[in-house]
Scaffold this motif. Structure first.
Motif, PDB file in Angstrom:
ATOM      1  N   THR A  28     -31.402 -20.241  19.022  1.00 37.00           N
ATOM      2  CA  THR A  28     -30.922 -18.864  19.064  1.00 37.00           C
ATOM      3  C   THR A  28     -31.498 -18.115  20.250  1.00 37.00           C
ATOM      4  N   ASP A  29     -30.925 -16.926  20.467  1.00 35.45           N
ATOM      5  CA  ASP A  29     -31.343 -16.116  21.620  1.00 35.45           C
ATOM      6  C   ASP A  29     -32.528 -15.213  21.331  1.00 35.45           C
ATOM      7  N   GLY A  30     -32.979 -15.164  20.069  1.00 39.16           N
ATOM      8  CA  GLY A  30     -34.131 -14.332  19.745  1.00 39.16           C
ATOM      9  C   GLY A  30     -33.856 -12.849  19.740  1.00 39.16           C
ATOM     10  N   GLY A  31     -32.571 -12.446  19.689  1.00 39.75           N
ATOM     11  CA  GLY A  31     -32.206 -11.043  19.798  1.00 39.75           C
ATOM     12  C   GLY A  31     -32.662 -10.161  18.654  1.00 39.75           C
ATOM     13  N   CYS A  32     -33.095 -10.759  17.542  1.00 36.14           N
ATOM     14  CA  CYS A  32     -33.617  -9.965  16.419  1.00 36.14           C
ATOM     15  C   CYS A  32     -35.128  -9.783  16.504  1.00 36.14           C
ATOM     16  N   GLY A  33     -35.700 -10.109  17.631  1.00 33.68           N
ATOM     17  CA  GLY A  33     -37.120  -9.860  17.826  1.00 33.68           C
ATOM     18  C   GLY A  33     -37.385  -8.408  18.200  1.00 33.68           C
ATOM     19  N   ASP A  34     -38.651  -8.074  18.380  1.00 32.00           N
ATOM     20  CA  ASP A  34     -39.031  -6.720  18.771  1.00 32.00           C
ATOM     21  C   ASP A  34     -38.560  -6.422  20.187  1.00 32.00           C
ATOM     22  N   GLY A  35     -38.156  -5.191  20.406  1.00 29.64           N
ATOM     23  CA  GLY A  35     -37.804  -4.742  21.738  1.00 29.64           C
ATOM     24  C   GLY A  35     -39.012  -4.165  22.453  1.00 29.64           C
ATOM     25  N   PRO A  36     -38.846  -3.712  23.690  1.00 31.21           N
ATOM     26  CA  PRO A  36     -39.958  -3.104  24.438  1.00 31.21           C
ATOM     27  C   PRO A  36     -40.588  -1.964  23.639  1.00 31.21           C
ATOM     28  N   GLY A  37     -41.920  -1.931  23.651  1.00 26.50           N
ATOM     29  CA  GLY A  37     -42.619  -0.912  22.896  1.00 26.50           C
ATOM     30  C   GLY A  37     -42.678  -1.173  21.408  1.00 26.50           C
ATOM     31  N   GLY A  38     -42.269  -2.390  21.009  1.00 23.78           N
ATOM     32  CA  GLY A  38     -42.332  -2.741  19.591  1.00 23.78           C
ATOM     33  C   GLY A  38     -41.183  -2.211  18.762  1.00 23.78           C
ATOM     34  N   ILE A  39     -40.085  -1.819  19.410  1.00 25.87           N
ATOM     35  CA  ILE A  39     -38.925  -1.305  18.675  1.00 25.87           C
ATOM     36  C   ILE A  39     -38.352  -2.409  17.795  1.00 25.87           C
ATOM     37  N   LYS A  40     -38.180  -2.110  16.517  1.00 24.87           N
ATOM     38  CA  LYS A  40     -37.757  -3.109  15.553  1.00 24.87           C
ATOM     39  C   LYS A  40     -36.235  -3.207  15.471  1.00 24.87           C
TER      40      LYS A  40
END
Length: 277
Positions: free
Chosen positions: A42-54
């Motif tokens: 998978t592409d990991g798109g459900c991981g945290d975004g910059p700054g820890g955005i969920k």
């Protein structure tokens, strides 16, 4: 065998999974001249975004997260000296029960036969001597881990190849040690409810059911660097909080269950390639 190198193929669900359970064997066998192939589903798109955005929070952009995690994955592979990285690029399904499980293009919703056919083509190309993936519960019930298990086992059935096949696992004794260390480094961690605690107690296997114990202590530094490469997910990577020395002490042994074997190698064994060299 004389015309090609021995080859290890590890099939993982997300960027960063390669480092946690198999970073040591990927680094060790690369150092021994074995070709190491990582397939990330998978592409990991459900991981945290910059700054820890969920995921699900305002400002979380799965496409941007996927791009960031792709770059981090390459850095991890560089640290582990992975020979070949292959990405199936299915959409990250998120944790079990999340709406993203049913999103169009999610790995969890992809027919097993479709994913297996793509993986089978990679197996025919690389002709692995050893294949590593998760058990039928994806080690801890993550849908993408379960799906990675399913397509791997189905892909093997689609080919005429006969590699040794392993599922990642962890001995219960080690799980207990991790619990102690997690309390040491996370004193404010809430006590899990009884149902969660019971589920955690079922993760891994009794020590005497582990077939394969691979000492990768000498490569724990590379493994730490590989995990650290996934900086965007640092909040979720507990192991980094230990520091290098403690990490090496606790994460130097990687353990597996051998589920297919065409060699005469006895178990327990200390080498995924026992019987092949």
């Amino acid at each position: 065998m004389a015309d090609r190198p021995l080859t290890l193929m590890a099939v993982h669900a997300h960027p960063d999974d390669e480092a946690t359970g198999t970073g040591g064997v990927l680094a060790r066998y690369a150092a021994e001249g074995i070709r190491t192939v990582l397939v990330t589903c998978t592409d990991g798109g459900c991981g945290d975004g910059p700054g820890g955005i969920k995921p699900g929070d305002p400002g979380h952009d799965p496409a941007a997260v996927a791009l960031m995690r792709r770059q981090e994955l390459q850095e991890s592979c560089d640290a582990l000296k992975v020979s070949d990285l292959e990405m199936l690029d299915y959409a990250d399904s998120g944790m079990m029960g999340w709406p993203s499980n049913d999103a169009p293009g999610s790995f969890w919703k992809t027919p097993v036969e479709e994913g297996a056919a793509r993986l089978a083509e990679l197996m025919r190309h690389y002709r692995p001597d050893v294949v590593v993936t998760y058990d039928e519960n994806g080690f801890y019930g993550h849908p993408d881990h379960i799906q990675a298990h399913r397509i791997t086992m189905a892909a093997l059935e689609m080919t005429a190849l006969t590699p040794k096949v392993y599922w990642t696992t962890m001995p219960r004794s080690m799980m207990q040690r991790f619990g102690e260390v997690m309390r040491e480094f996370g004193e404010d961690m809430p006590e899990p409810d009884p149902a969660e605690a019971a589920a955690m107690a079922e993760i891994g296997l009794p020590d005497d059911e582990i077939t394969t114990w691979v000492d990768t202590t000498a490569f724990s530094g590379q493994k730490f660097d590989a995990l650290a490469a996934h900086a965007s997910q640092g909040e979720n990577i507990f192991f980094l909080k230990m520091g290098r020395e403690r990490f090496g002490e606790l994460m130097g042994m990687e353990t597996f269950v051998r589920v297919r074997n065409t060699t005469d190698a006895a178990v327990p064994e200390n080498d995924l390639f026992a019987g092949l060299r």
